[in-house]
Every structure is written in structure tokens, then in C-alpha cells.
Design a protein around this motif. Structure first.
Motif, PDB file in Angstrom:
ATOM      1  N   GLN A 547      48.649 -81.798 -90.007  1.00 30.34           N
ATOM      2  CA  GLN A 547      49.726 -81.995 -89.053  1.00 30.34           C
ATOM      3  C   GLN A 547      49.264 -83.036 -88.038  1.00 30.34           C
ATOM      4  N   GLY A 548      50.087 -84.043 -87.802  1.00 33.15           N
ATOM      5  CA  GLY A 548      49.724 -85.138 -86.912  1.00 33.15           C
ATOM      6  C   GLY A 548      50.418 -85.038 -85.571  1.00 33.15           C
ATOM      7  N   HIS A 553      49.475 -91.038 -74.672  1.00 33.27           N
ATOM      8  CA  HIS A 553      49.065 -92.116 -73.769  1.00 33.27           C
ATOM      9  C   HIS A 553      48.852 -91.635 -72.345  1.00 33.27           C
ATOM     10  N   ASP A 554      49.455 -90.516 -71.956  1.00 37.23           N
ATOM     11  CA  ASP A 554      49.426 -90.045 -70.575  1.00 37.23           C
ATOM     12  C   ASP A 554      48.588 -88.778 -70.488  1.00 37.23           C
ATOM     13  N   ALA A 555      47.632 -88.752 -69.558  1.00 36.17           N
ATOM     14  CA  ALA A 555      46.732 -87.605 -69.421  1.00 36.17           C
ATOM     15  C   ALA A 555      47.489 -86.320 -69.113  1.00 36.17           C
ATOM     16  N   ALA A 556      48.628 -86.427 -68.445  1.00 39.82           N
ATOM     17  CA  ALA A 556      49.395 -85.234 -68.087  1.00 39.82           C
ATOM     18  C   ALA A 556      49.987 -84.541 -69.317  1.00 39.82           C
ATOM     19  N   ASP A 557      50.086 -85.250 -70.429  1.00 42.45           N
ATOM     20  CA  ASP A 557      50.670 -84.671 -71.652  1.00 42.45           C
ATOM     21  C   ASP A 557      49.634 -84.002 -72.555  1.00 42.45           C
ATOM     22  N   LEU A 558      48.359 -84.183 -72.239  1.00 42.23           N
ATOM     23  CA  LEU A 558      47.318 -83.767 -73.172  1.00 42.23           C
ATOM     24  C   LEU A 558      47.308 -82.268 -73.434  1.00 42.23           C
ATOM     25  N   GLN A 559      47.354 -81.461 -72.369  1.00 43.90           N
ATOM     26  CA  GLN A 559      47.181 -80.020 -72.554  1.00 43.90           C
ATOM     27  C   GLN A 559      48.270 -79.439 -73.444  1.00 43.90           C
ATOM     28  N   ALA A 564      49.752 -77.138 -78.753  1.00 43.30           N
ATOM     29  CA  ALA A 564      50.541 -77.124 -79.987  1.00 43.30           C
ATOM     30  C   ALA A 564      49.654 -77.350 -81.210  1.00 43.30           C
ATOM     31  N   ALA A 565      48.680 -78.251 -81.094  1.00 48.29           N
ATOM     32  CA  ALA A 565      47.789 -78.521 -82.220  1.00 48.29           C
ATOM     33  C   ALA A 565      46.916 -77.308 -82.533  1.00 48.29           C
ATOM     34  N   ILE A 574      45.297 -77.961 -90.654  1.00 55.68           N
ATOM     35  CA  ILE A 574      44.431 -78.973 -90.071  1.00 55.68           C
ATOM     36  C   ILE A 574      45.318 -79.800 -89.158  1.00 55.68           C
ATOM     37  N   ALA A 575      44.852 -80.080 -87.953  1.00 52.44           N
ATOM     38  CA  ALA A 575      45.630 -80.855 -86.987  1.00 52.44           C
ATOM     39  C   ALA A 575      44.841 -82.084 -86.580  1.00 52.44           C
ATOM     40  N   VAL A 576      45.524 -83.222 -86.513  1.00 54.36           N
ATOM     41  CA  VAL A 576      44.936 -84.479 -86.064  1.00 54.36           C
ATOM     42  C   VAL A 576      45.713 -84.951 -84.846  1.00 54.36           C
ATOM     43  N   VAL A 577      45.008 -85.164 -83.731  1.00 57.99           N
ATOM     44  CA  VAL A 577      45.636 -85.608 -82.489  1.00 57.99           C
ATOM     45  C   VAL A 577      45.080 -86.984 -82.139  1.00 57.99           C
ATOM     46  N   ASP A 578      45.960 -87.962 -82.049  1.00 63.07           N
ATOM     47  CA  ASP A 578      45.590 -89.329 -81.684  1.00 63.07           C
ATOM     48  C   ASP A 578      45.733 -89.474 -80.169  1.00 63.07           C
TER      49      ASP A 578
END
Length: 597
Positions: A547-548, A553-559, A564-565, A574-578
């Protein structure tokens, strides 16, 4: 933060994936490869990672139709380098070898980088190869001639502990037992056994006599003489400023507790290293300087001030002492290591020759036990709860913000960091367990991170620990197809790509060269940046069955994305986070690179 579930979902049992059909109740005729397959079962190694090839088609058939693809079970890989990397990751967790099979000389050539990584990492891997028939009259035209080598082991002989090319099934059995014994004996490392196609496919004229594996692979004691333990303790107990350098040690929890007790009893400052797995609690009051690929300034100062230095198989002891002391150290040096057994004239991975006052040729974990017998360690107080990091604020992402968001998303659950990028700041993630961090690739071979992480995740299945690989974009791109193996065999894993869209380490080198030559540093990016077009790393993950997520791009969206991943991984995926991060290193890493330029 979300709480840890009771346990990660258990993957399907081996027999539920790629189960052979219509197996005969018994074989009337046994072949050489059947005897070899039975020997592999006697080694009690559950998996064999492989990329198939005609040179070992006889063994492949025996693994499937004679053993039923069980004990060992095949793990199909899309590249030989990934197969060996998966075995290396398995060894990082378990301390035991996995089997690998590679096709002929060409498959071995593909595997060489990963074998070198395992060699430098001192990880046990049993690599099985094959060659066309050594009897030239039996070779098929063209293809078996180009896939036959007179001395195939020469390709890897300088970076394996042992290799063999047995000439009969009976000799092959003995070679495999010896290979497993040598790989598992400290100092551990990869081995290679090359199987002639002819001996695999010939029928056995008479059954081979039974062998007792336990008598052919005896445990080897690697303890130290009491006299040396006493001498070392005399130095350490009379020291005013003792320092312990904790290097290559095991993932065993009891050994971890022993190292903790030893440091506390001696009131010794402790230094650890990101080149190897977690060896000591990094937020303990005795831990000095954050662990890194190179020692931090506080660690170097502690080494320079030490009157006694105890090295527990520290990687590059000579380099660390020279950097810290600008020459030989004033303090006495005790080296505990067996690594000299592997040093040869081809590879310089043995590092600089260190000045040593007392050498103990023994396993570091056993030496810690022996020392504690002479000491009266006080009970270790319980560790205080970890303080959660602050949530990253909106804006461009740097690697410490990635780490903070990832810690918040994982909450209080146990996590195993299977791989970390050069930009990682170790102060952002304390290690409190030997499986919290598994170490680097060993040989600096880019592309190893995904494969090593798949092997580690396989070993961690059902343990309740969340395996997380944080790797760079170059590492991910070279190792992407290892993810397919994880997806196919239902091995849950989270891969976070710290994507700076560059081979940034080489940008740093180009800037240094340009500065030395009084040339423009603005050109350092040329031939380094991976953009125009941007590479969709999440889509590459999805193409392998993961799952991708992202790009973020924004640090506020990371958590939120990490949460979700992780939920996907908890469900068995398996999860891949770019994650698009700014290029850069921590101050400690940048300073170290400047010192070592």
C-alpha cells in the motif's frame, strides 16, 4: 498516541503458500539433490531465499517434490541481491543463518554486493550455488558452458568465511554441515557451497548412511581465561574515568541486561554506534553522545579523557581512538574481540590497527558474564517512561520531524527500526531494547535496506514488534523489488522513504572537492538529483503489492499518514510512505564528515 494491539497478525503458515500438489507417498529412486535437500532439512533452517536458475534445477525439484516446500520453505526473490539481504536481515534478529540459493556464476555475480554486506556486518548466511556439469561431455551446448566456472568460489572467496565445491552427494552433505557450523561460529559470517549440476541430477546407486548433525556441528566455546578477566577488572575498577565502547554484540535480552549491569557497576561511560545494532540504552545517564555512524563530539571527548577504555568488539577501534586523541590514547585500552580471525589481505574492512594494552580473544557477551561473576552489581532501577516528542509544525520536512511524527504515530508499542538513513538523528529516538535498532547494512552497499528489512520483518512476525525501515530514496530505488517478496509471503512491514530526491552524500563530497579546488559549489547537484521527472515511490511500492502513501510534503501531515500506514501494517500489509525531506545531515554527522574528509 494509539496503543499497541495485543500482537501483529500472524502470517499464514508456510504450507498455505505455494503448496505442492500430488506429491508421491514415497520415492522409489533418490537423487543426489534429494540427499542434499534432506541435509538442508537437518540444519533446521526454516527458509531458503532464492532466485531460480537451471544450474540447481535438481535441488529445486527436491525441495518441492521431495520435501514438499517445507523446512526449508522457498522465498522467491526477484533479484539475488535481495535474497542475500533478506537472509542478512533474518540473521540480524535471530543471530542464526538463513539459506540462500543463487544460480550459477551469473546469480553469484548479482549476489556479491549483498554477500559483502553480510561479511562486513559479520552476519551468518549460507549461500548455495551451482555450476554446470564439471564433466564437459555432459554440458548442454552454449548455455551450460557460459554458466560453468573452473573455480566459481573464487568470485566470493575473499569475503566469505569458507567455500567448497563438493564432488559427490556424500561430500555435499559434509560440506553443508561444515558450512553451517562455520557460519554460526563466532565471529560469524557468510559461507558458500557450490553444487555441481551433475551430482544433483544423478541417481543414488546406494542409500547414504545416516549422519548425526549434532555431532558434526559442535558448539565452540569462545570465553576468556580467568587471568585475563582478572587483569581487565583490575584496570577497570581502579580507573577514574572508564569508558566502554559497545560494538558488535548480540540481540539477546540477557546479554543486554549484563552490559547494563557491567556499566553501572563500574560507573563507566558508554558509547554506542549506528553501524551495529542497539547495545545499550541510549537515554541512560551513562550513555555519552548520541550514537552515529561516526562518534559524536561528546563521545570523542569521553574517549580522550578516559584512563581505561574497554572495547566490546567496537567497529573501527583504531579510527575512533585516532580521531579522539589525535594519535595513540593516553588511557589503557582493553580490546575484546574475535574479529581478527577474519582479517585478510584483500578487504580492508578490518580498519586501522588499534593500540591495545590487553587483548581478550573472546565473545564480548561471554566476557561481560565472566566480569559480572567477580562484581556485585546493584539492582538496576526501572526506566522512567519515555517523554513523547512535540508534534512537528507545518512546513518543509526535515528528518528529525519525520522521526518525531513516527514516534507519535507508533505510541508506546515496541518498534524495531530495521534500517536508518545517514540523515538520522539518534537523539530523536531512544533505544531501550536490543531489537529497537538492528544496525546498518555493513558494507555501505546502497540498495540493501529494503531486503534486510524484509528478512528482519520475517523474523519478527508474530512478535508484537512493529518493523519499520527508514531508508533513503536511492536505497529504496535500488532495492524496491524486495518488497514483492514481503507482499507475496504476507510479511508485514512499514517502509518510510526519507526522499531528498538526490544522492545527497555525494553532493556533500562534490561540495568538499569544489571548495578545496576553489571551484563553484553551486554545481554540486549535477549528476546527483533525481527529479524532472519526479519518481513516484508510493506507486513503485503499490506495483510490488504494498500500500502506497504520499508523497508527503508538509510536516503537519506526517502523523496522520503514518497512523494510516501503521494501521495497514497491523492488518497484515506492507506500507510504503514517500516523505519528501530537505537534504541535510545532523550537526554531529556533518562535523564527522568534515573531520574524516
Amino acid at each position: 498516541p494509539p496503543k499497541r494491539p495485543p500482537a501483529m497478525p500472524e502470517a499464514p503458515p508456510p504450507t498455505s503458500i505455494e503448496r505442492p500438489a500430488g506429491l508421491p507417498a514415497a520415492s522409489n529412486t533418490l537423487f543426489g539433490s534429494d540427499a542434499i535437500a534432506e541435509t538442508l532439512r537437518d540444519l533446521h533452517i526454516p527458509f531458503i531465499a532464492l532466485n531460480p536458475g537451471a544450474s540447481y534445477r535438481g535441488l529445486h525439484d527436491s525441495l518441492v517434490n521431495h520435501l514438499g516446500n517445507d523446512a526449508p520453505q522457498m522465498l522467491l526473490c526477484l533479484h539475488e541481491e535481495h535474497a542475500v539481504a533478506i537472509a542478512q536481515g533474518w540473521a540480524k534478529v535471530t543471530g542464526t543463518p538463513m539459506l540462500v540459493a543463487v544460480h550459477s556464476n551469473v546469480g553469484l555475480f548479482h549476489a556479491t554486493m549483498a554477500i559483502f554486506n553480510a561479511w562486513c556486518d559479520r552476519m551468518p548466511v549460507i549461500v548455495l550455488g551451482a555450476t554446470g556439469p564439471m564433466d564437459a561431455a555432459r554440458r548442454r551446448p552454449w548455455i551450460e558452458w557460459i554458466h560453468t566456472a573452473q573455480d566459481q568460489g573464487a568470485i566470493v572467496r575473499n569475503y566469505v568465511k569458507w567455500d567448497a565445491q563438493p564432488a559427490s552427494p556424500a561430500a555435499a552433505r559434509e560440506a553443508l554441515f561444515r558450512a553451517a557450523w562455520i557460519a554460526r561460529t563466532a565471529p560469524m559470517g557468510p559461507v558458500y557451497v557450490n553444487l555441481d549440476l551433475g551430482l544433483q541430477e544423478d541417481a543414488l546407486t546406494t542409500p547414504l548412511p545416516p549422519l548425526d548433525p549434532t555431532r558434526l556441528m559442535p558448539p565452540v566455546t569462545t570465553g576468556a581465561p580467568e587471568s585475563l578477566i582478572t587483569e581487565a577488572l583490575t584496570l577497570l575498577q581502579t580507573a577514574q574515568h572508564p569508558v566502554i565502547l559497545m560494538g558488535r554484540v548480540s540481540r539477546d535480552e540477557t546479554a543486554w541486561a549484563n552490559r547494563l549491569a557491567l556499566a553501572e557497576t563500574l560507573s563507566a561511560r558508554v558509547i554506542t554506534d549506528l553501524k551495529v545494532g542497539a547495545a545499550f540504552p541510549t537515554d541512560h545517564h551513562l550513555h555519552t553522545g548520541s550514537p552515529g555512524i561516526f562518534p559524536a563530539q561528546a563521545a570523542l571527548q569521553a574517549i580522550a579523557e578516559a584512563d581505561v577504555i574497554l572495547s566490546l568488539d567496537w567497529v573501527d577501534l583504531g579510527g575512533a581512538l585516532r580521531t579522539a586523541c589525535n594519535g595513540p590514547p593516553a588511557g589503557r585500552v582493553i580490546q575484546v574481540s574475535l574479529d581478527h580471525v577474519l582479517h585478510n589481505g584483500w578487504s580492508m574492512d578490518h580498519q586501522a590497527l588499534p593500540p591495545v594494552d590487553l587483548f581478550i580473544a573472546a565473545d564480548p557477551d561471554q566476557v561481560a558474564v565472566a566480569m559480572l561473576r567477580h562484581l556485585k552489581p546493584a539492582p538496576t532501577p526501572p526506566q522512567p517512561p519515555l517523554t513523547p516528542p512535540n508534534a512537528p509544525t507545518a512546513g518543509p520536512i526535515v528528518t528529525p520531524a519525520l522521526a518525531a511524527a513516527l514516534r507519535l504515530a507508533t505510541g508506546d508499542r515496541p518498534v524495531s527500526l530495521t534500517h536508518l538513513p545517514l540523515s538520522w538523528d539518534a537523539t530523536s529516538w531512544p533505544f531501550r531494547h536490543p531489537l529497537d535498532y538492528l544496525g546498518s547494512d555493513g558494507g555501505g552497499g546502497i540498495g540493501a535496506g529494503p531486503g534486510i528489512s524484509v528478512g528482519a520483518a520475517l523474523a519478527l512476525r508474530g512478535s508484537g514488534r512493529l518493523p519499520i525501515c527508514v531508508c533513503g530514496d536511492g536505497d529504496f530505488l535500488m532495492g524496491t523489488t524486495a518488497i514483492w517478496t514481503a507482499a507475496h509471503y504476507r510479511i508485514p512491514l512499514l517502509i518510510v522513504v526519507a526522499n531528498n530526491q538526490s544522492f545527497f552524500n555525494d553532493e556533500v563530497h562534490q561540495e568538499r572537492v569544489a571548495t578545496m579546488r576553489n571551484r563553484p559549489i553551486e554545481n554540486k547537484w549535477i549528476g546527483m538529483r533525481m527529479s524532472d521527472p519526479d519518481i513516484d515511490l508510493a506507486a513503485l511500492g503499490r506495483a510490488q503489492g504494498a500500500q502506497g502513501f504520499g508523497p508527503v510534503h508538509d510536516a503537519a501531515d506526517l502523523q496522520a499518514v503514518f497512523t494510516a500506514a501503521i494501521a495497514a501494517v497491523d492488518a497484515g500489509a506492507i506500507a510504503v510512505v514517500d516523505v519528501r525531506v530537505r537534504p541535510g545531515y545532523t550537526p554531529a554527522m556533518a562535523s564527522a564528515l568534515t573531520r574524516t574528509s
